[in-house]
Design an enzyme around this catalytic site. Structure first.
Site, mmCIF file in Angstrom:
data_model
loop_
_atom_site.group_PDB
_atom_site.id
_atom_site.type_symbol
_atom_site.label_atom_id
_atom_site.label_comp_id
_atom_site.label_asym_id
_atom_site.label_seq_id
_atom_site.Cartn_x
_atom_site.Cartn_y
_atom_site.Cartn_z
ATOM 1 N N ASP A 1 5.736 -2.117 5.425
ATOM 2 C CA ASP A 1 4.874 -2.578 3.897
ATOM 3 C C ASP A 1 5.688 -3.764 3.295
ATOM 4 O O ASP A 1 6.697 -3.488 2.787
ATOM 5 C CB ASP A 1 4.824 -1.247 3.389
ATOM 6 N N ASP B 1 -0.809 -6.841 3.935
ATOM 7 C CA ASP B 1 0.643 -6.723 3.854
ATOM 8 C C ASP B 1 1.181 -5.456 4.488
ATOM 9 O O ASP B 1 2.237 -4.807 4.257
ATOM 10 C CB ASP B 1 0.992 -6.786 2.380
ATOM 11 N N GLU B 2 0.541 -4.861 5.488
ATOM 12 C CA GLU B 2 0.952 -3.507 5.675
ATOM 13 C C GLU B 2 0.559 -3.199 7.351
ATOM 14 O O GLU B 2 -0.738 -3.743 7.754
ATOM 15 C CB GLU B 2 0.326 -2.491 5.308
HETATM 16 MG MG LIG Z 1 2.841 -3.457 0.101
#
Ligand SMILES: [Mg+2]
Length: 424
Positions: free
Chosen positions: A27, A121-122
């Site tokens: 993350d 983003d993960e």
């Molecule tokens: Mg994040």
């Protein structure tokens, strides 16, 4: 941006036995804000908030801004009050997406193609096959963190465990800029030091419900028997998932997945029209189709775009980023109508007369910023989804509409996709 609770006691050395710990959850830390800092180094150390405009919501905030109590989905106006000297920047989604694509292809995909992307983003990564070369999952996590920092001047946090649930909870508690390995033998203990909200999928509404039954922590949850928990939660499925989660068990596999760019529906009118009602009717059908496709593919959308083509064959589009992801036509349609009116700069009189200022040849709606809907082992209760969505309609109405739309999905599945549509 994650608002999941982190507890200081979790960020410690849990041991070094990596046997079976083949799931990584990666993350990026405060992704949008970090990218802005990386391209404007003079911003470093200052509170950076992504989201401007007087009706906007905060899309992201760096850690300096979070110290002022600023959080995602908070109205930007409120963030301004909390931190008047903060640096407020507009969302540059195209840039964040391009950087995300680079990070996934230049770093993550170098390890394995067994990557389940959850959002921009993960992701989860199953590194079983990569261990032949890398030997230890923690070596992979360390390499990824190092590469991301060196190449893009931003940081990420990594959780390592034997399943997705514990890996995600580990990365949350490793933040910011950390890595946490939870050996298999420590999964239950690790999960049981958490508050209820530490389990992804438990929102404020489920927390209150559990509290009212005297269940105040994950440790309390783990003591429950399934029958009482079914009564407490009102659902045998939720009770079952919660009990497994409270013991750090999650059987969902890492399923390789890359989000689609968008899902859309558009149509050309038989005759160019300036009748707003005609265009809205068509948008409504498009929303219905898009929402139905989202649900069928278990996706939720963060952005809604309305597209028009005029009689001179020129195109125009207008996009809105939503504070919370959606998958129902009843929520997407009102947004589309607002976008239509804004795109054409319609006056009050135009709207009252239901007349568009230009002849329209084609209209359509598309949903973007797609995320997997089932990204937690415990499915959030409808109340929690509603509580967290800044919907203009009341919770109960929204709940009924969603139920109705799901019923339509079932009818369409059985009798074909034109068998039914929402009369919104
Ligand atoms: Mg994040």
């Amino acid at each position: 941006m994650s608002t999941a609770p982190r507890i200081a006691a979790a960020k410690r050395d849990w041991g070094h036995d990596e046997t079976g710990c083949t799931v990584l959850h990666i993350d990026m830390d405060a992704f949008y804000a970090s990218l802005e800092e990386a391209r404007n180094p003079e911003l470093r150390g200052q509170p950076v908030i992504i989201g401007t405009g007087h009706r906007a919501v905060v899309s992201a905030a760096n850690y300096a801004a979070r110290a002022y109590g600023i959080n995602s989905a908070m109205p930007a106006a409120r963030a301004h009050k909390l931190c008047p000297n903060g640096v407020f920047l507009p969302v540059d989604m195209a840039y964040y997406r391009a950087m995300s694509h680079r990070i996934f292809s230049e770093v993550f995909s170098q390890i394995t193609d067994h990557i389940e992307q959850v959002s921009v983003d993960e992701c989860y990564m199953d590194v079983s096959a990569a261990l032949l070369r890398w030997h230890r999952p923690s070596a992979i996590g360390a390499w990824i963190r190092d590469q991301v920092a060196q190449r893009y001047a931003i940081t990420c946090s990594v959780g390592i465990a034997s399943n997705k649930l514990v890996a995600k909870m580990a990365s949350t508690n490793a933040k910011p800029d950390g890595m946490l390995l939870i050996p298999q033998s420590a999964h239950a203990t690790f999960v049981q030091i958490m508050p209820l909200r530490g389990i992804p999928g438990i929102g404020p509404s489920m927390e209150r419900r559990l509290n009212s039954w005297g269940i105040n922590s994950v440790a309390d949850l783990a003591q429950m028997d399934e029958t009482s928990l079914s009564r407490a939660t009102g659902s045998a499925t939720i009770a079952h998932d919660l009990l497994l989660a409270s013991h750090g068990i999650d059987t969902r596999p890492v399923t390789p997945y890359t989000p689609e760019k968008s899902i859309g529906s558009e149509r050309t009118f038989a005759q160019d029209t300036e009748n707003m009602r005609t265009v809205c009717d068509l948008l409504r059908r498009c929303c219905d189709e898009v929402a139905s496709t989202l649900r069928r593919r278990s996706l939720v959308a963060r952005t809604i775009t309305v597209k028009l083509r005029f009689e001179d064959l020129r195109y125009a589009t207008k996009t809105l980023t939503l504070p919370k992801p959606l998958d129902t036509a009843s929520a997407i349609y009102p947004v589309s109508v607002k976008l239509l009116q804004a795109m054409l700069s319609m006056s009050e009189q135009d709207i009252a007369a239901e007349r568009l200022p230009r002849l329209v040849r084609l209209a359509g709606v598309s949903a973007g910023g797609l995320q997997a809907a089932g990204s937690t082992s415990v499915q959030p209760s409808l109340e929690d989804v509603l509580e967290e969505s800044e919907s203009s309609t009341s919770g109960q109405k929204q709940q009924r509409l969603r139920g109705a739309e799901q019923a339509l999905d079932a009818v369409r599945e059985k009798y074909g996709k034109h068998a039914a549509s929402m009369g919104l």
